[in-house]
Motif scaffolding. Structure first.
Motif, PDB file in Angstrom:
ATOM      1  N   GLU A 154      -4.745   1.058  -4.071  1.00  0.00           N
ATOM      2  CA  GLU A 154      -3.573   1.783  -4.568  1.00  0.00           C
ATOM      3  C   GLU A 154      -3.225   2.906  -3.600  1.00  0.00           C
ATOM      4  O   GLU A 154      -4.049   3.754  -3.266  1.00  0.00           O
ATOM      5  CB  GLU A 154      -3.845   2.329  -5.976  1.00  0.00           C
ATOM      6  CG  GLU A 154      -4.058   1.194  -6.977  1.00  0.00           C
ATOM      7  CD  GLU A 154      -3.884   1.619  -8.425  1.00  0.00           C
ATOM      8  OE1 GLU A 154      -3.679   2.830  -8.698  1.00  0.00           O
ATOM      9  OE2 GLU A 154      -3.957   0.728  -9.307  1.00  0.00           O
ATOM     10  N   ASP A 164       1.472   3.203  -5.755  1.00  0.00           N
ATOM     11  CA  ASP A 164       1.153   3.960  -6.969  1.00  0.00           C
ATOM     12  C   ASP A 164       2.248   4.993  -7.237  1.00  0.00           C
ATOM     13  O   ASP A 164       2.988   5.365  -6.322  1.00  0.00           O
ATOM     14  CB  ASP A 164      -0.182   4.687  -6.726  1.00  0.00           C
ATOM     15  CG  ASP A 164      -0.936   4.992  -8.003  1.00  0.00           C
ATOM     16  OD1 ASP A 164      -0.377   4.828  -9.098  1.00  0.00           O
ATOM     17  OD2 ASP A 164      -2.102   5.402  -7.888  1.00  0.00           O
ATOM     18  N   GLU A 202      -8.662  -0.316 -13.202  1.00  0.00           N
ATOM     19  CA  GLU A 202      -8.530   0.652 -12.118  1.00  0.00           C
ATOM     20  C   GLU A 202      -9.792   1.502 -12.123  1.00  0.00           C
ATOM     21  O   GLU A 202     -10.201   2.016 -13.171  1.00  0.00           O
ATOM     22  CB  GLU A 202      -7.299   1.557 -12.298  1.00  0.00           C
ATOM     23  CG  GLU A 202      -7.213   2.609 -11.175  1.00  0.00           C
ATOM     24  CD  GLU A 202      -5.955   3.478 -11.200  1.00  0.00           C
ATOM     25  OE1 GLU A 202      -5.128   3.327 -12.114  1.00  0.00           O
ATOM     26  OE2 GLU A 202      -5.822   4.316 -10.287  1.00  0.00           O
TER      27      GLU A 202
END
Ligand code: C2E
Ligand code: CA
Ligand code: CA
Ligand code: CA
Length: 271
Positions: free
Chosen positions: A149, A179, A57
């Motif tokens: 996300e 998310d 991420e």
């Protein structure tokens, strides 16, 4: 406003004025952050059940000239309020995509994916789909390796418009993750309405998962529901081996948290 009466006026202390001045100064400095190359991307690993890295991420940081390295909590809300989030979001996406493009021809790195956070304000931009498609095209990054996300709060203003854009992004081959799942109010209806590929169980359910039966029950329900719907589940905020084992036992397939690695610059990650 004056009409709000005495109580409001009394709140106007020098401290608040100072904070307001600080905020304005920070906003002016933030305006220069992208053109002056002060933003950084840190990458936090996602791992599979065996603990092997399957992707990252990307998390933005701001190297402020005087205040040092700032976490997104210190400036993303301000970026959203000032409209700078569009420019920052595109910068983040460009960095992540050029990384994916660089990995594309290296067998050891080609399977890795990168997830990028997209804020509500960005999704509201009328040209967001074209902008993202253009970044993908320019970079040569494989769309299937990119995940955006999203949080459910981002869709509350104009759901139809949001859903339409997300379908278009999904049609490009981009993955879509919901998310912080479980922290909002209407999670279940979003699972049905959005063209999602992934759900991320919020850290707050993982934190006490080895001690709190209720948190474990919620995590179990999320994993079960998402799996039934054909979605991939990522558990975030995994800090201990005990948490990892608990959430893995529920059937979760991907994990992220300090146990596996903190967000850091890619040069450190590659080492
Ligand atoms: P998020 O998307 O929920 O990202 C996860 C946050 O949890 C990150 O904080 C990460 O450093 C932190 N974290 C990861 N593992 C652990 C763990 O095991 N324990 C604990 N206590 N924390 C962990 P960070 O980097 O400060 O980012 C905060 C939020 O800022 C992100 O939350 C995301 O909503 C937002 N953000 C970050 N980068 C971007 C960006 O490029 N664009 C936008 N719009 N928002 C961003
Ligand atoms: Ca995220
Ligand atoms: Ca999250
Ligand atoms: Ca969060």
């Amino acid at each position: 406003a004056k009409s709000a009466g005495r109580d409001t006026l009394r709140l106007y202390t020098p401290v608040l004025e100072e904070r307001l001045a600080e905020r304005i100064a920070l906003g002016q400095a933030l305006r220069r952050a992208v053109p002056e190359g002060q933003l950084r991307l840190h990458y936090q690993p996602l791992v599979d059940r065996a603990g092997a890295c399957i992707g990252y991420e990307a998390l933005v940081r701001w190297q402020h000239p005087e205040r040092g390295l700032l976490a997104p909590g210190a400036f993303i809300a301000l970026a959203e309020a000032t409209g700078l989030i569009d420019e920052i979001g595109l910068w983040v996406l460009e960095q992540a995509c050029s990384q994916l493009a660089a990995w594309r021809d290296v067998p050891a790195f080609a399977p890795l994916s990168v997830a990028v956070n997209v804020s509500a304000a960005q999704l509201r931009h009328p040209e967001v789909v074209e902008q993202i498609a253009a970044v993908l095209r320019r970079s040569g990054a494989p769309a299937a390796r990119l995940t955006l996300e999203l949080t459910e709060s981002m869709l509350q203003q104009d759901v139809e418009d949001g859903v339409r854009k997300l379908r278009a992004l999904r049609a490009l081959g981009i993955g879509l993750a919901l998310d912080d799942f479980g922290t909002g109010y209407s999670s279940l209806s979003y699972l049905k309405r959005l063209p999602l590929t992934t759900v991320k169980i919020d850290r707050s359910f993982i934190r006490h998962i080895d001690a709190d039966g209720q948190d474990e029950a919620i995590a179990r329900a999320i994993v079960g529901l998402a799996t039934t719907l054909g979605l991939r589940v990522v558990a975030e905020g995994v800090e201990t081996q005990a948490q990892f084992e608990r959430v893995a036992a529920l059937g979760c397939e991907a994990f992220q948290g300090y146990l596996f690695g903190r967000p850091q610059p890619l040069a450190d990650v590659a080492a």
